[in-house]
Design an enzyme around this catalytic site. Sequence first.
Site, PDB file in Angstrom:
ATOM      1  N   GLY A   1       0.759  -1.243   0.000  1.00  0.00           N
ATOM      2  CA  GLY A   1       0.000   0.000   0.000  1.00  0.00           C
ATOM      3  C   GLY A   1       0.785   1.285   0.000  1.00  0.00           C
TER       4      GLY A   1
ATOM      5  N   GLU B   1       3.666  -6.945   1.688  1.00  0.00           N
ATOM      6  CA  GLU B   1       3.260  -7.219   0.299  1.00  0.00           C
ATOM      7  C   GLU B   1       3.298  -5.941  -0.533  1.00  0.00           C
ATOM      8  OE1 GLU B   1      -0.781  -8.441   0.879  1.00  0.00           O
ATOM      9  OE2 GLU B   1      -0.246 -10.036   2.269  1.00  0.00           O
ATOM     10  N   PRO B   2       4.442  -5.287  -0.676  1.00  0.00           N
ATOM     11  CA  PRO B   2       4.459  -4.045  -1.459  1.00  0.00           C
ATOM     12  C   PRO B   2       4.399  -4.319  -2.960  1.00  0.00           C
ATOM     13  CG  PRO B   2       6.671  -4.566  -0.708  1.00  0.00           C
ATOM     14  CD  PRO B   2       5.777  -5.651  -0.172  1.00  0.00           C
ATOM     15  N   GLY B   3       3.678  -3.496  -3.680  1.00  0.00           N
ATOM     16  CA  GLY B   3       3.613  -3.611  -5.136  1.00  0.00           C
ATOM     17  C   GLY B   3       4.081  -2.318  -5.771  1.00  0.00           C
TER      18      GLY B   3
ATOM     19  N   ARG C   1      -4.996   3.873 -15.887  1.00  0.00           N
ATOM     20  CA  ARG C   1      -5.239   4.506 -14.580  1.00  0.00           C
ATOM     21  C   ARG C   1      -5.965   5.850 -14.670  1.00  0.00           C
ATOM     22  NH1 ARG C   1      -1.651   5.999 -11.601  1.00  0.00           N
ATOM     23  NH2 ARG C   1      -2.659   5.478  -9.635  1.00  0.00           N
TER      24      ARG C   1
ATOM     25  N   TYR D   1      -9.320   5.747 -12.574  1.00  0.00           N
ATOM     26  CA  TYR D   1      -9.334   6.416 -11.255  1.00  0.00           C
ATOM     27  C   TYR D   1      -9.150   7.922 -11.370  1.00  0.00           C
ATOM     28  CZ  TYR D   1      -7.278   1.761 -10.102  1.00  0.00           C
ATOM     29  OH  TYR D   1      -6.984   0.435  -9.987  1.00  0.00           O
TER      30      TYR D   1
ATOM     31  N   CYS E   1     -11.541   5.043 -29.227  1.00  0.00           N
ATOM     32  CA  CYS E   1     -12.830   5.710 -29.486  1.00  0.00           C
ATOM     33  C   CYS E   1     -13.663   5.833 -28.211  1.00  0.00           C
ATOM     34  CB  CYS E   1     -13.585   4.941 -30.552  1.00  0.00           C
ATOM     35  SG  CYS E   1     -12.599   4.782 -32.025  1.00  0.00           S
ATOM     36  N   GLU E   2     -13.199   6.603 -27.273  1.00  0.00           N
ATOM     37  CA  GLU E   2     -13.901   6.864 -26.004  1.00  0.00           C
ATOM     38  C   GLU E   2     -13.479   8.251 -25.557  1.00  0.00           C
ATOM     39  OE1 GLU E   2     -15.636   4.621 -23.939  1.00  0.00           O
ATOM     40  OE2 GLU E   2     -15.232   2.781 -25.063  1.00  0.00           O
TER      41      GLU E   2
ATOM     42  N   TYR F   1       0.707  -1.039 -12.218  1.00  0.00           N
ATOM     43  CA  TYR F   1      -0.716  -1.019 -12.588  1.00  0.00           C
ATOM     44  C   TYR F   1      -0.938  -0.349 -13.939  1.00  0.00           C
ATOM     45  CZ  TYR F   1      -1.068  -2.375  -7.727  1.00  0.00           C
ATOM     46  OH  TYR F   1      -0.898  -3.043  -6.537  1.00  0.00           O
TER      47      TYR F   1
HETATM   48  N1  PLP Z   1      -1.638  -6.964  -1.049  1.00  0.00           N
HETATM   49  C1  PLP Z   1      -2.928  -7.032  -1.401  1.00  0.00           C
HETATM   50  C2  PLP Z   1      -3.794  -8.039  -0.766  1.00  0.00           C
HETATM   51  C3  PLP Z   1      -3.435  -6.148  -2.362  1.00  0.00           C
HETATM   52  O1  PLP Z   1      -4.735  -6.203  -2.711  1.00  0.00           O
HETATM   53  C4  PLP Z   1      -2.561  -5.189  -2.963  1.00  0.00           C
HETATM   54  C5  PLP Z   1      -3.047  -4.221  -3.955  1.00  0.00           C
HETATM   55  O2  PLP Z   1      -4.179  -3.947  -4.158  1.00  0.00           O
HETATM   56  C6  PLP Z   1      -1.227  -5.184  -2.572  1.00  0.00           C
HETATM   57  C7  PLP Z   1      -0.789  -6.071  -1.619  1.00  0.00           C
HETATM   58  C8  PLP Z   1      -0.247  -4.234  -3.171  1.00  0.00           C
HETATM   59  O3  PLP Z   1      -0.569  -2.933  -2.926  1.00  0.00           O
HETATM   60  P1  PLP Z   1       0.402  -1.751  -3.390  1.00  0.00           P
HETATM   61  O4  PLP Z   1       0.678  -1.953  -4.831  1.00  0.00           O
HETATM   62  O5  PLP Z   1      -0.360  -0.526  -3.125  1.00  0.00           O
HETATM   63  O6  PLP Z   1       1.650  -1.853  -2.555  1.00  0.00           O
END
Ligand code: PLP
Length: 428
Positions: free
Chosen positions: A247, A284-286, A323, A327, A354-355, A382
């Site tokens: 997050g 769980e960073p993304g 995105r 959003y 075409c939007e 993303y």
């Molecule tokens: N873990 C879970 C369960 C998620 O749903 C998400 C993203 O939606 C993430 C980790 C990764 O989040 P972020 O990319 O914001 O670090």
Amino acid sequence: MTQAQLPGQPHISYRDQVLTVEGLASPELAQRFGTPLFVYSKASMLAALAAYQRGFAGRKAQICYAMKANSSLAILQLFAQAGCGFDIVSGGELARVQAAGADVSKVIFSGVGKTRAEMRLALQAGIGCFNVESEAELEVLNAVALELGTTAPVSIRVNPNVDAKTHPYISTGLKGNKFGVAHDRALATYQRAASLPGLKVVGIDCHIGSQITQVDPYLDAMDRVLDLVEAIERAGIPIHHIDFGGGLGINYNGDTPPEADALWAQLLAKLDARGFGQRQLMIEPGRSLVGNAGLCLTEVLYLKPGEQKNFCIVDAAMNDLPRPAMYEAYHAIVPVQADDTATATSYDVVGPVCESGDWLGRDRTLAVAQGDLLAVLSTGAYCMSMSSNYNTRGRLAEVLVDGDQAHLIRRRETAADTFALESLLPNG
Ligand code: PLP
């Protein structure tokens, strides 16, 4: 955003007025690989990971990259080689982890709608943990594990009911969200899990949202989760690991999220104060690992002056960069060749789809001409993973830059690729 403040610095910066990714000038990348093109900096990704690794020095912590942010195989390979596990949300993502040659025992499986088939695949592969999101899922996972004659390692995702103060579509830790088990149901759910023979409770999990730029929501969620750990352990169920989700936000438009190590200094201080400092941790960073490491090179096809708006029509579109349309998200858009003397005009930067929702940036002041190259910044997360073939547009090529080397990690899709799985009806 001024040129001096490009997100992704020092690896993405202007050198002699030319936007450069590590050692390579972006016009040369565009010429070699075509546009639109995703370009990633390897050093920028590893620097983002290093901030977490510094933050966890001397602790028991496993970083599980949330691969939904960008699941290209070479990026998974990079993070696996740097010691990461993976947070997956589908059987398809598990197959990608395996194809990247990563250690499946470091995989955790999140998501509210795991199918029996996906559970079976994950159990047979030997993943590290299922993050279970409902009481109903617990029962199904137990049944699937018993059918296979095994036990499923589980952690329950609890919904701490804290406001992550982010966009409603990416806020996940409030009572009204579909994610996790409600805080006041959590203890009963753990007791049920502990009584089921096909399950082994190993942890607890929460994830409150994405693009979080403040520390307080994390601190609040941590307190709520630790209260639960105490209650669950008092009930005789040991919790081996605590997973605080992902997050952490990035800089899209002058946003100032904390650095990962600074965030974790505060969170670890709380863990220490509450006596959990030596517990096995997971995160769980993304977005924060890949977002600022990527950009999308796009060519200006046409300039179209209008009565109310001027349009800058580029060759990238909402199917490539969803995105903004999804959003109303902001991505900085900058010229690849900086020219401080040129006259700038306000444009909506739009794609060929075409939007009317196909816009990449609104009211952007740009000095551009037809044929110029622009870069849409902070597109490492993303974007490619959310892209589609809408309007039968082939997905973009991806290039990973490592110093002065450019590796094509995904070739551009052809039109034939986009309909390769389709069949005509029999004639007659
Ligand atoms: N873990 C879970 C369960 C998620 O749903 C998400 C993203 O939606 C993430 C980790 C990764 O989040 P972020 O990319 O914001 O670090």
